[in-house]
Design a protein around this motif. Structure first.
Motif, PDB file in Angstrom:
ATOM      1  N   PRO A  79       0.812  -1.218   0.000  1.00 22.67           N
ATOM      2  CA  PRO A  79       0.000   0.000   0.000  1.00 22.67           C
ATOM      3  C   PRO A  79       0.847   1.271   0.000  1.00 22.67           C
ATOM      4  O   PRO A  79       0.459   2.277  -0.594  1.00 22.67           O
ATOM      5  CB  PRO A  79      -0.815  -0.104   1.292  1.00 22.67           C
ATOM      6  CG  PRO A  79      -0.163  -1.135   2.123  1.00 22.67           C
ATOM      7  CD  PRO A  79       0.579  -2.038   1.194  1.00 22.67           C
ATOM      8  N   LEU A  80       2.014   1.189   0.630  1.00 25.86           N
ATOM      9  CA  LEU A  80       2.876   2.365   0.685  1.00 25.86           C
ATOM     10  C   LEU A  80       3.318   2.778  -0.721  1.00 25.86           C
ATOM     11  O   LEU A  80       3.383   3.974  -1.040  1.00 25.86           O
ATOM     12  CB  LEU A  80       4.084   2.065   1.560  1.00 25.86           C
ATOM     13  CG  LEU A  80       4.899   3.257   2.006  1.00 25.86           C
ATOM     14  CD1 LEU A  80       4.046   4.220   2.817  1.00 25.86           C
ATOM     15  CD2 LEU A  80       6.084   2.804   2.868  1.00 25.86           C
ATOM     16  N   GLY A  85       3.271   6.546  -5.141  1.00 24.39           N
ATOM     17  CA  GLY A  85       3.026   6.723  -6.575  1.00 24.39           C
ATOM     18  C   GLY A  85       1.977   7.792  -6.851  1.00 24.39           C
ATOM     19  O   GLY A  85       2.222   8.736  -7.618  1.00 24.39           O
ATOM     20  N   TYR A  86       0.819   7.669  -6.197  1.00 22.44           N
ATOM     21  CA  TYR A  86      -0.259   8.614  -6.470  1.00 22.44           C
ATOM     22  C   TYR A  86       0.035  10.015  -5.941  1.00 22.44           C
ATOM     23  O   TYR A  86      -0.335  11.011  -6.560  1.00 22.44           O
ATOM     24  CB  TYR A  86      -1.590   8.088  -5.927  1.00 22.44           C
ATOM     25  CG  TYR A  86      -2.177   7.038  -6.844  1.00 22.44           C
ATOM     26  CD1 TYR A  86      -2.808   7.408  -8.034  1.00 22.44           C
ATOM     27  CD2 TYR A  86      -2.056   5.692  -6.551  1.00 22.44           C
ATOM     28  CE1 TYR A  86      -3.319   6.459  -8.896  1.00 22.44           C
ATOM     29  CE2 TYR A  86      -2.564   4.728  -7.409  1.00 22.44           C
ATOM     30  CZ  TYR A  86      -3.197   5.107  -8.576  1.00 22.44           C
ATOM     31  OH  TYR A  86      -3.696   4.171  -9.437  1.00 22.44           O
ATOM     32  N   ILE A 109      -5.341   6.895  -2.240  1.00 22.27           N
ATOM     33  CA  ILE A 109      -4.374   7.133  -1.149  1.00 22.27           C
ATOM     34  C   ILE A 109      -5.040   6.862   0.202  1.00 22.27           C
ATOM     35  O   ILE A 109      -4.471   6.198   1.074  1.00 22.27           O
ATOM     36  CB  ILE A 109      -3.827   8.583  -1.220  1.00 22.27           C
ATOM     37  CG1 ILE A 109      -2.921   8.716  -2.458  1.00 22.27           C
ATOM     38  CG2 ILE A 109      -3.066   8.955   0.052  1.00 22.27           C
ATOM     39  CD1 ILE A 109      -2.425  10.121  -2.725  1.00 22.27           C
ATOM     40  N   GLN A 110      -6.275   7.341   0.343  1.00 18.16           N
ATOM     41  CA  GLN A 110      -6.983   7.149   1.610  1.00 18.16           C
ATOM     42  C   GLN A 110      -7.251   5.663   1.877  1.00 18.16           C
ATOM     43  O   GLN A 110      -7.035   5.169   2.983  1.00 18.16           O
ATOM     44  CB  GLN A 110      -8.298   7.924   1.589  1.00 18.16           C
ATOM     45  CG  GLN A 110      -8.929   7.992   2.955  1.00 18.16           C
ATOM     46  CD  GLN A 110     -10.302   8.618   2.909  1.00 18.16           C
ATOM     47  OE1 GLN A 110     -11.089   8.329   2.010  1.00 18.16           O
ATOM     48  NE2 GLN A 110     -10.582   9.479   3.861  1.00 18.16           N
ATOM     49  N   GLU A 111      -7.709   4.947   0.834  1.00 18.12           N
ATOM     50  CA  GLU A 111      -7.970   3.503   0.982  1.00 18.12           C
ATOM     51  C   GLU A 111      -6.720   2.754   1.417  1.00 18.12           C
ATOM     52  O   GLU A 111      -6.758   1.901   2.300  1.00 18.12           O
ATOM     53  CB  GLU A 111      -8.403   2.915  -0.365  1.00 18.12           C
ATOM     54  CG  GLU A 111      -9.887   2.922  -0.593  1.00 18.12           C
ATOM     55  CD  GLU A 111     -10.220   2.505  -2.017  1.00 18.12           C
ATOM     56  OE1 GLU A 111      -9.342   1.948  -2.717  1.00 18.12           O
ATOM     57  OE2 GLU A 111     -11.355   2.771  -2.427  1.00 18.12           O
ATOM     58  N   LYS A 112      -5.606   3.095   0.783  1.00 16.34           N
ATOM     59  CA  LYS A 112      -4.357   2.388   1.091  1.00 16.34           C
ATOM     60  C   LYS A 112      -3.877   2.729   2.506  1.00 16.34           C
ATOM     61  O   LYS A 112      -3.341   1.876   3.207  1.00 16.34           O
ATOM     62  CB  LYS A 112      -3.265   2.728   0.067  1.00 16.34           C
ATOM     63  CG  LYS A 112      -3.616   2.324  -1.348  1.00 16.34           C
ATOM     64  CD  LYS A 112      -3.748   0.828  -1.478  1.00 16.34           C
ATOM     65  CE  LYS A 112      -4.274   0.442  -2.842  1.00 16.34           C
ATOM     66  NZ  LYS A 112      -4.574  -0.990  -2.971  1.00 16.34           N
ATOM     67  N   HIS A 115      -5.921   0.762   4.845  1.00 21.54           N
ATOM     68  CA  HIS A 115      -5.469  -0.626   4.838  1.00 21.54           C
ATOM     69  C   HIS A 115      -4.236  -0.802   5.727  1.00 21.54           C
ATOM     70  O   HIS A 115      -4.124  -1.759   6.494  1.00 21.54           O
ATOM     71  CB  HIS A 115      -5.164  -1.043   3.399  1.00 21.54           C
ATOM     72  CG  HIS A 115      -4.604  -2.428   3.292  1.00 21.54           C
ATOM     73  ND1 HIS A 115      -5.234  -3.519   3.843  1.00 21.54           N
ATOM     74  CD2 HIS A 115      -3.489  -2.900   2.700  1.00 21.54           C
ATOM     75  CE1 HIS A 115      -4.514  -4.599   3.601  1.00 21.54           C
ATOM     76  NE2 HIS A 115      -3.439  -4.256   2.917  1.00 21.54           N
ATOM     77  N   MET A 116      -3.321   0.164   5.635  1.00 24.66           N
ATOM     78  CA  MET A 116      -2.110   0.089   6.467  1.00 24.66           C
ATOM     79  C   MET A 116      -2.471   0.167   7.950  1.00 24.66           C
ATOM     80  O   MET A 116      -1.895  -0.534   8.779  1.00 24.66           O
ATOM     81  CB  MET A 116      -1.147   1.232   6.115  1.00 24.66           C
ATOM     82  CG  MET A 116      -0.488   1.040   4.774  1.00 24.66           C
ATOM     83  SD  MET A 116       0.549   2.437   4.330  1.00 24.66           S
ATOM     84  CE  MET A 116       2.040   2.040   5.218  1.00 24.66           C
TER      85      MET A 116
END
Ligand SMILES: Nc1ncnc2c1ncn2[C@@H]1O[C@H](COP(=O)(O)OP(=O)(O)OP(=O)(O)O)[C@@H](O)[C@H]1O
Ligand SMILES: [Mg+2]
Length: 289
Positions: A79-80, A85-86, A109-112, A115-116
């Motif tokens: 996710p990082l 990237g984005y 970005i928020q979803e990832k 997830h973290m």
């Protein structure tokens, strides 16, 4: 070096250097060993075995720690890399992003990041427990209302909207001593699985019973699992092949639930058949009043 004293001195010396094997006794045994040395022998042998056990335990823990670390590094890196990237794309001067594009990137970005967060929470719980640093806070409470409330709370989640829930118990109250946080965490994991890994309109039934043991079952009439999934469901990081659940899972949910149930001297089993559904059965031992 024929005196038993040297034999023991040598033995203690070896222990201090981390060699936990009992040294060859033949030479020493040939020597007339008076009572005192016999007793010494038993004591040092006991110490040697204890140190050896400790060393094995330490190595096991060390291995778990290494496995976890490599798993975590891998899971956090994925996710990082999206976030990097984005955000790089958003900050780039080479392109003018439209409002919609920006929103799409920020949503990813928020979803990832979420997830973290989820992953770090899971790991914190599981790893702290593994190294015995989790403090269990046992208190007596009514399991019927506890489970009922957990089902109610979980069923209010947006993801649960398309599922039907039922709570069943023959008893009004069942008082039991447990760690509320750990049991709640286990049940939420199991309920979320019944929600996320099954199609809309799946029925989810939760029962609480007290017979020879306290039983809690979470049953769904959803997809069910094949043998491979059933056999691996409690493995850390295992995610089913047929899961249609969107991103966000870490494959730690069931492993954590098992750890927490085991910490209450309980057992957890899975019954499942493809196309028919899954039932997770938790048994907790009856407690003396
Ligand atoms: N009720 C269920 N119905 C169908 N499949 C299930 C059910 N419960 C678990 N599974 C399968 O078992 C796998 C492991 O579950 P587990 O909870 O450990 O991980 P996960 O749900 O994929 O991720 P997370 O760590 O977020 O819980 C799931 O990926 C899914 O394939
Ligand atoms: Mg899960």
């Amino acid at each position: 070096m024929s005196s038993p004293v040297f034999y023991y001195l040598n033995w203690i010396d070896q222990l201090s250097q981390g060699n936990y094997n009992v040294p060859e006794t033949s030479k020493a045994r040939n020597i007339q060993i008076p009572g005192l040395f016999d007793e010494l022998s038993t004591k040092i042998e006991k110490l040697t075995n204890r140190l050896k056990e400790n060393e094995l335990e330490r190595k096991k823990l060390e291995k778990t720690r290494r496995d976890w670390t490599s798993g975590v590094t891998h899971d956090l890196k994925t996710p990082l890399s999206y976030i990097q990237g984005y955000s790089t794309m958003l900050l780039s001067d080479e392109h003018q992003w439209t409002f919609e594009e920006k929103k799409k990137f920020i949503t990813i970005i928020q979803e990832k990041a979420n997830h973290m967060n989820h992953l770090i929470d899971d790991l914190n719980d599981a790893f702290r427990f593994e190294s015995n640093t989790i403090q269990r806070r046992i208190k007596q409470l009514d399991v019927v209302s506890l489970v009922k409330k957990i089902v109610k709370d979980v069923s209010k989640q947006p993801a649960a909207r398309s599922k039907q829930f039922r709570f069943v118990s023959d008893e009004e109250t069942i008082f039991y001593r447990l760690d509320e946080k750990l049991i709640k965490r286990s049940l939420v994991n199991l309920l979320m699985n019944a929600i996320l890994h099954n199609p809309p309109n799946t029925n989810i039934t939760v029962t609480v019973q007290m017979n020879t043991m306290l039983s809690i079952t979470i049953s769904d009439n959803g997809n069910g699992m094949n043998d491979e999934e059933k056999n691996n469901i409690f493995q850390r990081y295992y995610r089913g092949i047929s899961t249609s659940a969107p991103i966000g899972g870490t494959g730690l949910g069931m492993a954590i639930a098992k750890q927490f149930i085991t910490a209450h001297q309980g057992t957890i089993h899975v019954q499942s058949s493809l196309g028919k559904g899954t039932t997770i059965v938790i048994h907790l031992p009856k407690q003396d009043d």
